[in-house]
Design an enzyme around this catalytic site. Structure first.
Site, PDB file in Angstrom:
ATOM      1  CG  HIS A 100      -2.000   1.023   1.148  1.00  0.00           C
ATOM      2  ND1 HIS A 100      -1.791   2.357   1.430  1.00  0.00           N
ATOM      3  CD2 HIS A 100      -3.304   0.920   0.791  1.00  0.00           C
ATOM      4  CE1 HIS A 100      -2.920   3.018   1.261  1.00  0.00           C
ATOM      5  NE2 HIS A 100      -3.857   2.171   0.871  1.00  0.00           N
ATOM      6  CD  GLU A 172      -5.315   1.854  -2.679  1.00  0.00           C
ATOM      7  OE1 GLU A 172      -6.393   2.070  -2.123  1.00  0.00           O
ATOM      8  OE2 GLU A 172      -4.257   1.692  -2.057  1.00  0.00           O
ATOM      9  N   GLY A 178      -7.673   9.181   0.086  1.00  0.00           N
ATOM     10  CA  GLY A 178      -8.060   9.992   1.231  1.00  0.00           C
ATOM     11  C   GLY A 178      -8.181  11.472   0.950  1.00  0.00           C
TER      12      GLY A 178
END
EC number: 5.3.1.1
Length: 260
Positions: A100, A172, A178
Site C-alpha cells: 500500500h 490506487e 483519502g
C-alpha cells in the site's frame, strides 16, 4: 471470462476489536444475501481485530472474507513486532494487503520487498492484494501508465503464473487516496487495462483474464458502479467508506448492480 467483483474494505489503523465486531455485524445485516452471489465482500483489518473477526465470521457463517493489511517477509524468528504469513493463515486470513502506498511512503517499502511479501503470503495459501499507483507529479507529467506498469512488474518479481492466478492487484493513484479526488472511470480503465496487458506478458492470457484488478482511492457508494463497470476494473479497495458497516453494504450493493 467473467470475473466476480471484489469489494475489499481497508480499515487502516481504525476500529478496535469491539468496534470491528459491531462493524462486520452491521455490514452482514445490511447487505441482503442475494448480493453475495454477485460480488465478493472482504475486510482487511488491524492485526488486533483478526481473532474477533474470525470468531464472528466463522461462528455466524457469514459470506464475508477477511485479511490483514501487511505481512512480514520472514517466516519466523527474531524480528520484533513482525507478523508472519503463517500466523495470518492460522487466523483464517484469505487476503493480505501488500505494498500500500502508505507502507511505501511511511515505511520505505520498495517494490522488491513487496514482491517478497507477496510470495511469503502465497506460500501460506493467502492471496496478496498487491497495491500500485502513481503520485501526482507522475500523473501530471503524463507518464503514469509506464510508471504503474513498471512498478507492478517489480512488485510481482519472482511470482509464477500459478502465483499470479491467486493474486489481486489494486491500482490506487496516490493523489486520490483519502483526498476526495477520484480518478475518472476512464482513468481507472486506462491503467487497469495496461496492468492486465502486463499480466498477459508475464503469465499468459488465461491467467490475465482471471486475475482481478481493483481500483482504490476515495471510492464512494456514488462512484463505485461506474468504475467497476469498466471492462478491466474488477472491484474496489475501499478506505474510509468501509469503516461504517451500513455505508459499506450500500457501496457493495451498488457495485453489484453492474453484474449481469
Amino acid at each position: 471470462m467473467a470475473r466476480t467483483p471484489l469489494i475489499a474494505g481497508n480499515w487502516k489503523m481504525n476500529l478496535d476489536h469491539l468496534q470491528a465486531v459491531a462493524t462486520v455485524q452491521k455490514l452482514a445485516f445490511a447487505l441482503p444475501k442475494e448480493y453475495y452471489e454477485k460480488v465478493d465482500v472482504a475486510v482487511t483489518v488491524p492485526f488486533t481485530d483478526l481473532r474477533s473477526v474470525q470468531t464472528l465470521i466463522e461462528g455466524d457463517k457469514l459470506a464475508i472474507t477477511y485479511g490483514a493489511q501487511d505481512v512480514s517477509q520472514h517466516e519466523a524468528g527474531a524480528y520484533t513486532g513482525e507478523i508472519s504469513a503463517q500466523m495470518l493463515a492460522k487466523l483464517g486470513c484469505t487476503w493480505v494487503v501488500v505494498g500500500h502506498s502508505e507502507r511505501r511512503e511511511y515505511h520505505g517499502e520498495s517494490s522488491e520487498l513487496v514482491a517478497v511479501k507477496a510470495k511469503a503470503a502465497l506460500n501460506q495459501g493467502i492471496s496478496p492484494i498487491v497495491c500500485v499507483g502513481e503520485p501526482l507529479e507522475i500523473r501530471e507529467a503524463g507518464t503514469h501508465v509506464e510508471y504503474v506498469v513498471e512498478q507492478t512488474r517489480a512488485s510481482l518479481a519472482g511470482l509464477t503464473a500459478d502465483d499470479l492466478a491467486k493474486t489481486v492487484i489494486a491500482y490506487e493513484p496516490v493523489w486520490a487516496i483519502g483526498t476526495g479526488k477520484v480518478a475518472s472511470a476512464a482513468d481507472a480503465q486506462e491503467v487497469c487495462a495496461a496492468i492486465r496487458n502486463l499480466i498477459i506478458e508475464l503469465a499468459g492470457k488465461e491467467v490475465a483474464e482471471g486475475l482481478r484488478i481493483l481500483y482504490g482511492g476515495s471510492v464512494k457508494a456514488e462512484t463505485v458502479a461506474e468504475i467497476v463497470g469498466q471492462p478491466d476494473v474488477d472491484g474496489g479497495l475501499v478506505g474510509g467508506a468501509s469503516l461504517d458497516g451500513e455505508a459499506f453494504a450500500k457501496l457493495a450493493a451498488n457495485a453489484a448492480t453492474v453484474v449481469d
